[in-house]
Scaffold this active site. Structure first.
Site, PDB file in Angstrom:
ATOM      1  N   LYS A 198      25.105  18.957  45.231  1.00 23.97           N
ATOM      2  CA  LYS A 198      25.732  19.632  46.368  1.00 23.97           C
ATOM      3  C   LYS A 198      25.446  18.838  47.647  1.00 23.97           C
ATOM      4  O   LYS A 198      24.721  19.295  48.542  1.00 23.97           O
ATOM      5  CB  LYS A 198      25.213  21.076  46.433  1.00 23.97           C
ATOM      6  CG  LYS A 198      26.285  22.067  46.855  1.00 23.97           C
ATOM      7  CD  LYS A 198      25.908  23.468  46.460  1.00 23.97           C
ATOM      8  CE  LYS A 198      26.546  24.515  47.348  1.00 23.97           C
ATOM      9  NZ  LYS A 198      27.974  24.454  47.509  1.00 23.97           N
ATOM     10  N   GLU A 234      37.903  21.230  39.283  1.00 25.12           N
ATOM     11  CA  GLU A 234      37.562  22.530  39.861  1.00 25.12           C
ATOM     12  C   GLU A 234      38.528  22.860  40.985  1.00 25.12           C
ATOM     13  O   GLU A 234      39.425  22.077  41.298  1.00 25.12           O
ATOM     14  CB  GLU A 234      36.103  22.582  40.302  1.00 25.12           C
ATOM     15  CG  GLU A 234      35.649  21.468  41.197  1.00 25.12           C
ATOM     16  CD  GLU A 234      34.143  21.489  41.422  1.00 25.12           C
ATOM     17  OE1 GLU A 234      33.517  22.556  41.318  1.00 25.12           O
ATOM     18  OE2 GLU A 234      33.596  20.417  41.729  1.00 25.12           O
TER      19      GLU A 234
HETATM   20  N1  PLP Z   1      32.034  24.028  42.950  1.00 26.02           N
HETATM   21  C1  PLP Z   1      31.747  23.605  44.192  1.00 26.02           C
HETATM   22  C2  PLP Z   1      32.300  22.305  44.651  1.00 26.02           C
HETATM   23  C3  PLP Z   1      30.934  24.391  45.032  1.00 26.02           C
HETATM   24  O1  PLP Z   1      30.649  24.005  46.269  1.00 26.02           O
HETATM   25  C4  PLP Z   1      30.438  25.622  44.549  1.00 26.02           C
HETATM   26  C5  PLP Z   1      29.585  26.457  45.400  1.00 26.02           C
HETATM   27  O2  PLP Z   1      28.414  26.316  45.440  1.00 26.02           O
HETATM   28  C6  PLP Z   1      30.742  26.003  43.241  1.00 26.02           C
HETATM   29  C7  PLP Z   1      31.553  25.189  42.471  1.00 26.02           C
HETATM   30  C8  PLP Z   1      30.181  27.265  42.662  1.00 26.02           C
HETATM   31  O3  PLP Z   1      28.818  27.108  42.390  1.00 26.02           O
HETATM   32  P1  PLP Z   1      27.827  28.347  42.404  1.00 26.02           P
HETATM   33  O4  PLP Z   1      28.335  29.284  41.410  1.00 26.02           O
HETATM   34  O5  PLP Z   1      26.505  27.779  42.035  1.00 26.02           O
HETATM   35  O6  PLP Z   1      27.862  28.868  43.782  1.00 26.02           O
HETATM   36  C1  COI Z   2      29.080  28.624  47.642  1.00 29.77           C
HETATM   37  O1  COI Z   2      29.825  29.176  46.823  1.00 29.77           O
HETATM   38  O2  COI Z   2      27.938  28.971  47.844  1.00 29.77           O
HETATM   39  C2  COI Z   2      29.549  27.496  48.416  1.00 29.77           C
HETATM   40  O3  COI Z   2      28.729  26.706  48.784  1.00 29.77           O
HETATM   41  C3  COI Z   2      30.958  27.443  48.698  1.00 29.77           C
HETATM   42  C4  COI Z   2      31.340  26.905  50.052  1.00 29.77           C
HETATM   43  C5  COI Z   2      31.057  27.821  51.189  1.00 29.77           C
HETATM   44  C6  COI Z   2      30.960  25.494  50.266  1.00 29.77           C
END
Ligand code: PLP
Ligand code: COI
Length: 350
Positions: A198, A234
């Site tokens: 991230k 995604e």
């Molecule tokens: N894909 C991306 C590019 C993201 O920024 C996020 C958010 O964090 C997700 C997927 C979903 O991940 P999570 O379920 O850990 O929030």
């Molecule tokens: C999340 O789902 O936590 C994200 O980081 C999404 C977005 C705000 C970047």
């Protein structure tokens, strides 16, 4: 580890906000948590008030994108307690990123302590149960210092701010809330690059695709794999899910972010509902054979994908009751409305 200190505003009463009508926007809360890494050790500054950061102008985070962030939600449960959802998974993912961008890991207990302290400090901003809103928790990590060369920093700042939020996609989840997405010609990350962590730069690289999609009236961009532009990656900041017959499918790729919500949904489907699941490459052309589509993430939760529009083809998907079942179970576990057989809820305030 010291017990977190308690801070109460308003005598601990809930802030006077229209929680039910919040968007996904930054609302400045009174406190943030900070720790700094200098001379080889992490030092906790604890809860601080200033939302403006003072950084050396040569900082690697500013020039070379040596930055990571996380996102998680804290919610009030049906039992009145305050819970985070799987925060250790966020700590681990941040540290996978730290290894990749060549910075020191944030000790897991420091990360968790930060989540606890910043939540307790801003407790009046945790939305009430049933409001549909949540406290969005944003840990982040910056390489800092007096520098100009292309090399990792010696010093780091780890900070966490919080902000109460409503749905990421306007309208959120529901059988009347189908969203439309546009296949992008841009890539957000390279095949063997940083898509799996991230890192802030991935998101700067996604702005053009998001801008183009929204400019054409779509909710977000759908990315294809950066090597062949053949497989689904995604959707914006959310992972993709599909239903093919009885099977829940989701893409396998090194360049997508391993979503914690997706992993949870796959586990709910497999272990609680006994549905067949597959994590594998999904060609865009396989959309012809999918019965339903959705995307998921912390901010997005679960969203019904009603339409995907490609260069010369589009696909329309009905709302499938199985999305409702997954949504109810996931949110039920997060908010203590359902049992937590996996131990995913993390109690911050009893
Ligand atoms: N894909 C991306 C590019 C993201 O920024 C996020 C958010 O964090 C997700 C997927 C979903 O991940 P999570 O379920 O850990 O929030
Ligand atoms: C999340 O789902 O936590 C994200 O980081 C999404 C977005 C705000 C970047």
């Amino acid at each position: 580890m010291d017990k977190p200190r308690f801070y109460f505003l308003n005598g601990g009463k809930t802030a006077e906000l229209d929680f039910a009508n919040l968007g996904f926007d930054y609302l400045r809360c009174p406190y943030r948590f900070e720790a700094v890494f200098e001379h080889g050790i992490w030092r906790t500054r604890g809860v601080v008030e200033d939302n403006v950061m003072h950084l050396p102008e040569g900082s690697q985070a500013l020039h070379y994108g040596q930055e990571l962030f996380e996102g998680m939600k804290v919610q009030t449960g049906s039992d009145g307690k305050v819970y985070a959802f799987r925060p250790l998974e966020n700590a681990r993912r941040m540290n996978d990123g730290a290894r990749y961008i060549q910075g020191p890991p944030v000790p897991e207990d420091l990360f968790i302590r930060g989540i606890e302290e910043v939540t307790l400090a801003n407790l009046p901003y945790v939305p009430p149960y049933g409001s549909g809103a949540a406290l969005y928790v944003r840990p982040f990590y910056l390489g800092v210092g007096d520098n100009v060369g292309v090399k990792p920093a010696k010093s780091y700042v780890f900070r966490i701010f919080v902000t109460p939020v409503g749905p990421y996609f306007k309208g959120g989840f529901g059988p009347d809330q189908g969203k439309r997405f546009r296949v992008s010609e841009h890539d957000r990350a390279a095949p063997q690059g940083t898509g799996h962590i991230k890192a802030g730069g991935n998101y700067a690289a996604s702005f053009i695709a998001g801008h183009e999609a929204k400019g054409h009236g779509y909710a977000e961009a759908l990315y294809l794999d950066p090597a062949e532009h053949t497989y689904i990656e995604e959707i914006g900041a959310a992972n993709f899910l599909g239903l093919k017959g009885k099977t829940l499918v989701t893409p396998e790729s090194h360049s997508i972010l391993p979503s914690i919500v997706r992993r949870s949904i796959m586990e709910i489907a497999e272990k609680l509902f006994k549905w067949p699941t597959e994590t594998r490459k999904i060609p865009l052309a396989e959309l012809d054979a999918l019965d339903a589509a959705a995307c998921c993430g912390t901010a997005a939760v679960l969203v019904w994908v009603q339409e995907i529009v490609g260069k010369d083809k589009s696909w329309v998907f009905p709302f499938d009751e199985r999305w409702q079942k997954l949504y109810d179970e996931l949110v039920g576990i997060q908010t203590a409305a359902r049992p937590d057989p996996f131990g995913w809820r993390y109690e911050i305030q009893g």
